[in-house]
Design an enzyme around this catalytic site. Sequence first.
Site, PDB file in Angstrom:
ATOM      1  N   ALA A 253       0.807  -1.237   0.000  1.00  0.00           N
ATOM      2  CA  ALA A 253       0.000   0.000   0.000  1.00  0.00           C
ATOM      3  C   ALA A 253       0.836   1.282   0.000  1.00  0.00           C
ATOM      4  O   ALA A 253       0.275   2.366   0.142  1.00  0.00           O
ATOM      5  CB  ALA A 253      -0.990   0.034   1.164  1.00  0.00           C
ATOM      6  N   ASP A 256      -0.485   3.268  -2.793  1.00  0.00           N
ATOM      7  CA  ASP A 256      -1.826   3.801  -2.489  1.00  0.00           C
ATOM      8  C   ASP A 256      -1.704   5.024  -1.579  1.00  0.00           C
ATOM      9  O   ASP A 256      -2.404   6.026  -1.761  1.00  0.00           O
ATOM     10  CB  ASP A 256      -2.676   2.733  -1.785  1.00  0.00           C
ATOM     11  N   SER A 295      -1.022   0.898   7.934  1.00  0.00           N
ATOM     12  CA  SER A 295       0.257   1.617   7.811  1.00  0.00           C
ATOM     13  C   SER A 295       0.070   3.083   7.419  1.00  0.00           C
ATOM     14  O   SER A 295       1.037   3.831   7.329  1.00  0.00           O
ATOM     15  CB  SER A 295       1.154   0.925   6.775  1.00  0.00           C
TER      16      SER A 295
HETATM   17  O1  RIB Z   1      -1.895  -1.976  -3.002  1.00  0.00           O
HETATM   18  C1  RIB Z   1      -2.036  -2.924  -1.980  1.00  0.00           C
HETATM   19  C2  RIB Z   1      -3.368  -3.607  -2.088  1.00  0.00           C
HETATM   20  O2  RIB Z   1      -3.414  -4.368  -3.270  1.00  0.00           O
HETATM   21  C3  RIB Z   1      -3.668  -4.577  -0.984  1.00  0.00           C
HETATM   22  O3  RIB Z   1      -4.261  -3.973   0.132  1.00  0.00           O
HETATM   23  C4  RIB Z   1      -4.522  -5.637  -1.664  1.00  0.00           C
HETATM   24  O4  RIB Z   1      -5.825  -5.697  -1.174  1.00  0.00           O
HETATM   25  C5  RIB Z   1      -4.478  -5.305  -3.151  1.00  0.00           C
HETATM   26  O5  RIB Z   1      -5.611  -4.644  -3.563  1.00  0.00           O
END
Ligand code: RIB
Length: 307
Positions: A253, A256, A295
């Site tokens: 993540a 993300d 995190s």
């Molecule tokens: O980017 C990480 C995410 O990729 C994880 O949380 C998992 O669920 C996938 O979607």
Amino acid sequence: MGIVVCGSLNMDFVVSVKVLPAHGETVLGQNFQMIPGGKGANQACAAGRLISEGARVRMIGRIGHDVFGDHLKASLSAAGVDVSAVTQSRSQPTGVALIAVESSGQNTIVVASGANMDMPAADVEAMRRVFRGNTVALFQLESPLETVKAALALAREEGLTTILDPAPAQPLANDLLSQVDILTPNEVEALGLLGRTASRLTPREAAPIAEELRARGPRRVILKLGDQGCFASDGETAAHYPGFRVDAVDATAAGDTFNAGLAVGLSEGMSFADAIRMANAAAAISVMRRGAQSSAPSRAEVDALLG
Ligand code: RIB
């Protein structure tokens, strides 16, 4: 004024291993944990923790009628995210991801999408009221491609800045890419979009790749380079933004969290460069901790790292 995230919610099943298994190999792992995840929900959760009071983050997505779905909504609500546009699939279970993390912090992820793929493009028009009045919209590729494309176009029509994380890597047509204001691939995704084999890139090597990607439609490209930070180009300015030096334990993540930091910075009127610095700082803190949503840093932690 705020951020809308359109995308996936998964329950992550996480196991730590010394070294990731090779093809056909069985390895013994430790510390099994269930942690809220999904690229969309991770971006929403991290943005919810980072955004200033008075602004809000909304999540659009789909879960199943099951306990994982309830848990994922609760995790987002606890981060201050509005989950009223997270709907339930009639036929599919909540998405899950099987994740192995090795001691270097690198991981492998396998996703069973379930309800995330039960989001037909025909449902997109109903999202208009969610996008309306907001400033930045975040997308990833764990939802049906036609739905992502329609939702990108709708967000653009409503005047939002669209940010697409092209993950998991897959081929994308130029008509989808031209609905994107900021494309944020990592090295694998960037090279994959150009039909090349994955390899690590130096910031110098990233520069022409970013331009080739921009030529396919997006207004700006931020190429994420892991611990080297990122390389960003908007056509007029192209620059390397070094990453913060930290001890990484889990890269899950990080991308993300980067996108959440970028969206929060832009939604608050920061310059492109300052929003990227905030994104780098948020991602750096996230890799020092285990798990996806577990995190995501607070705004105070990011501001402290930025000094
Ligand atoms: O980017 C990480 C995410 O990729 C994880 O949380 C998992 O669920 C996938 O979607």
